[in-house]
Design a protein around this motif. Structure first.
Motif, PDB file in Angstrom:
ATOM      1  N   ARG A   1       0.809  -1.222   0.000  1.00  0.00           N
ATOM      2  CA  ARG A   1       0.000   0.000   0.000  1.00  0.00           C
ATOM      3  C   ARG A   1       0.837   1.264   0.000  1.00  0.00           C
ATOM      4  N   SER A   2       2.165   1.104   0.136  1.00  0.00           N
ATOM      5  CA  SER A   2       3.018   2.294   0.247  1.00  0.00           C
ATOM      6  C   SER A   2       3.072   3.082  -1.057  1.00  0.00           C
ATOM      7  N   GLY A   3       2.463   2.528  -2.127  1.00  0.00           N
ATOM      8  CA  GLY A   3       2.452   3.256  -3.393  1.00  0.00           C
ATOM      9  C   GLY A   3       3.650   2.944  -4.274  1.00  0.00           C
ATOM     10  N   ALA A   4       4.506   2.018  -3.833  1.00  0.00           N
ATOM     11  CA  ALA A   4       5.628   1.612  -4.682  1.00  0.00           C
ATOM     12  C   ALA A   4       5.087   0.941  -5.947  1.00  0.00           C
ATOM     13  N   VAL A   5       5.847   1.051  -7.028  1.00  0.00           N
ATOM     14  CA  VAL A   5       5.478   0.362  -8.262  1.00  0.00           C
ATOM     15  C   VAL A   5       6.283  -0.941  -8.331  1.00  0.00           C
ATOM     16  N   TYR A   6       5.572  -2.048  -8.476  1.00  0.00           N
ATOM     17  CA  TYR A   6       6.230  -3.346  -8.611  1.00  0.00           C
ATOM     18  C   TYR A   6       6.197  -3.769 -10.070  1.00  0.00           C
ATOM     19  N   THR A   7       7.305  -4.327 -10.520  1.00  0.00           N
ATOM     20  CA  THR A   7       7.438  -4.711 -11.925  1.00  0.00           C
ATOM     21  C   THR A   7       7.889  -6.156 -12.034  1.00  0.00           C
ATOM     22  N   CYS A   8       7.202  -6.895 -12.898  1.00  0.00           N
ATOM     23  CA  CYS A   8       7.654  -8.232 -13.253  1.00  0.00           C
ATOM     24  C   CYS A   8       8.380  -8.084 -14.591  1.00  0.00           C
ATOM     25  N   GLN A   9       9.668  -8.406 -14.603  1.00  0.00           N
ATOM     26  CA  GLN A   9      10.466  -8.238 -15.816  1.00  0.00           C
ATOM     27  C   GLN A   9      10.892  -9.605 -16.353  1.00  0.00           C
ATOM     28  N   VAL A  10      10.420  -9.911 -17.542  1.00  0.00           N
ATOM     29  CA  VAL A  10      10.644 -11.220 -18.141  1.00  0.00           C
ATOM     30  C   VAL A  10      11.610 -11.070 -19.314  1.00  0.00           C
ATOM     31  N   SER A  11      12.691 -11.840 -19.300  1.00  0.00           N
ATOM     32  CA  SER A  11      13.642 -11.812 -20.413  1.00  0.00           C
ATOM     33  C   SER A  11      13.654 -13.158 -21.114  1.00  0.00           C
ATOM     34  N   HIS A  12      13.548 -13.118 -22.436  1.00  0.00           N
ATOM     35  CA  HIS A  12      13.585 -14.345 -23.235  1.00  0.00           C
ATOM     36  C   HIS A  12      14.649 -14.156 -24.299  1.00  0.00           C
ATOM     37  N   GLU A  13      15.835 -14.713 -24.014  1.00  0.00           N
ATOM     38  CA  GLU A  13      16.992 -14.455 -24.859  1.00  0.00           C
ATOM     39  C   GLU A  13      16.825 -14.930 -26.304  1.00  0.00           C
ATOM     40  N   PRO A  14      16.234 -16.123 -26.532  1.00  0.00           N
ATOM     41  CA  PRO A  14      16.137 -16.598 -27.927  1.00  0.00           C
ATOM     42  C   PRO A  14      15.393 -15.651 -28.859  1.00  0.00           C
ATOM     43  N   THR A  15      14.458 -14.859 -28.318  1.00  0.00           N
ATOM     44  CA  THR A  15      13.751 -13.907 -29.186  1.00  0.00           C
ATOM     45  C   THR A  15      14.159 -12.466 -28.872  1.00  0.00           C
ATOM     46  N   HIS A  16      15.219 -12.302 -28.070  1.00  0.00           N
ATOM     47  CA  HIS A  16      15.704 -10.960 -27.702  1.00  0.00           C
ATOM     48  C   HIS A  16      14.574 -10.106 -27.152  1.00  0.00           C
ATOM     49  N   THR A  17      13.747 -10.701 -26.292  1.00  0.00           N
ATOM     50  CA  THR A  17      12.576 -10.016 -25.773  1.00  0.00           C
ATOM     51  C   THR A  17      12.752  -9.701 -24.291  1.00  0.00           C
ATOM     52  N   ILE A  18      12.438  -8.470 -23.923  1.00  0.00           N
ATOM     53  CA  ILE A  18      12.313  -8.140 -22.502  1.00  0.00           C
ATOM     54  C   ILE A  18      10.956  -7.479 -22.322  1.00  0.00           C
ATOM     55  N   ILE A  19      10.149  -8.032 -21.432  1.00  0.00           N
ATOM     56  CA  ILE A  19       8.814  -7.492 -21.199  1.00  0.00           C
ATOM     57  C   ILE A  19       8.712  -7.090 -19.734  1.00  0.00           C
ATOM     58  N   ALA A  20       8.286  -5.859 -19.490  1.00  0.00           N
ATOM     59  CA  ALA A  20       8.065  -5.404 -18.124  1.00  0.00           C
ATOM     60  C   ALA A  20       6.597  -5.131 -17.906  1.00  0.00           C
ATOM     61  N   SER A  21       6.009  -5.779 -16.897  1.00  0.00           N
ATOM     62  CA  SER A  21       4.607  -5.519 -16.543  1.00  0.00           C
ATOM     63  C   SER A  21       4.601  -4.830 -15.192  1.00  0.00           C
ATOM     64  N   LEU A  22       3.915  -3.689 -15.111  1.00  0.00           N
ATOM     65  CA  LEU A  22       3.940  -2.898 -13.885  1.00  0.00           C
ATOM     66  C   LEU A  22       2.598  -2.961 -13.175  1.00  0.00           C
ATOM     67  N   THR A  23       2.669  -2.888 -11.839  1.00  0.00           N
ATOM     68  CA  THR A  23       1.426  -2.769 -11.091  1.00  0.00           C
ATOM     69  C   THR A  23       0.914  -1.339 -11.259  1.00  0.00           C
ATOM     70  N   GLY A  24      -0.407  -1.211 -11.258  1.00  0.00           N
ATOM     71  CA  GLY A  24      -1.006   0.096 -11.536  1.00  0.00           C
ATOM     72  C   GLY A  24      -0.997   0.995 -10.316  1.00  0.00           C
ATOM     73  N   PRO A  25      -1.288   2.267 -10.525  1.00  0.00           N
ATOM     74  CA  PRO A  25      -1.365   3.180  -9.374  1.00  0.00           C
ATOM     75  C   PRO A  25      -2.551   2.778  -8.498  1.00  0.00           C
ATOM     76  N   ARG A  26      -2.394   2.948  -7.194  1.00  0.00           N
ATOM     77  CA  ARG A  26      -3.454   2.546  -6.270  1.00  0.00           C
ATOM     78  C   ARG A  26      -3.788   3.705  -5.355  1.00  0.00           C
ATOM     79  N   ASP A  27      -5.032   3.757  -4.907  1.00  0.00           N
ATOM     80  CA  ASP A  27      -5.306   4.682  -3.808  1.00  0.00           C
ATOM     81  C   ASP A  27      -5.130   3.891  -2.522  1.00  0.00           C
ATOM     82  N   CYS A  28      -4.975   4.574  -1.431  1.00  0.00           N
ATOM     83  CA  CYS A  28      -4.646   3.887  -0.183  1.00  0.00           C
ATOM     84  C   CYS A  28      -5.904   3.573   0.604  1.00  0.00           C
ATOM     85  N   GLY A  29      -6.953   3.116  -0.070  1.00  0.00           N
ATOM     86  CA  GLY A  29      -8.233   2.884   0.610  1.00  0.00           C
ATOM     87  C   GLY A  29      -8.217   1.622   1.429  1.00  0.00           C
TER      88      GLY A  29
END
Length: 109
Positions: free
Chosen positions: A81-109
């Motif tokens: 809930r601290s508002g930090a952004v968490y990212t899952c970063q996936v690297s796939h070398e055979p296709t030279h792919t790096i994909i980053a998926s980020l958590t969205g902004p949240r309110d502190c409800g």
């Protein structure tokens, strides 16, 4: 030799109910439809690598010859809930792919 395919990445964030019940937050990064099975997954908090609370499953081969995997990140509720952004970063070398998926902004409800 089948041609390499890049992963499809989908990040599922924990629901507020989940966080309340367990007092912790688990985000799941699903990684699908890639081949060959050479993948690395990193989690970042505000772009800094984190390793604690991370569990990545071994890849499983699907019927169509591609692979899927998933990685879970569990953090204490207050940290989520601290508002930090968490990212899952996936690297796939055979296709030279790096994909980053980020958590969205949240309110502190």
């Amino acid at each position: 030799q089948p041609k390499p395919l890049p992963p499809v990445v989908f990040l599922t964030e924990p629901s507020p109910e989940d966080i309340k019940i367990h007092n912790q937050a688990t985000a799941v990064c699903s990684i699908n439809s890639f081949r060959p099975d050479k993948l690395s997954v990193k989690w970042l908090k505000d772009w800094e690598p984190i390793t604690s609370g991370v569990v990545t499953s071994p890849s499983a081969e699907e019927d169509n010859g591609t692979f899927s995997s998933s990685s879970r990140l569990t953090v204490p509720a207050r940290q989520w809930r601290s508002g930090a952004v968490y990212t899952c970063q996936v690297s796939h070398e055979p296709t030279h792919t790096i994909i980053a998926s980020l958590t969205g902004p949240r309110d502190c409800g």
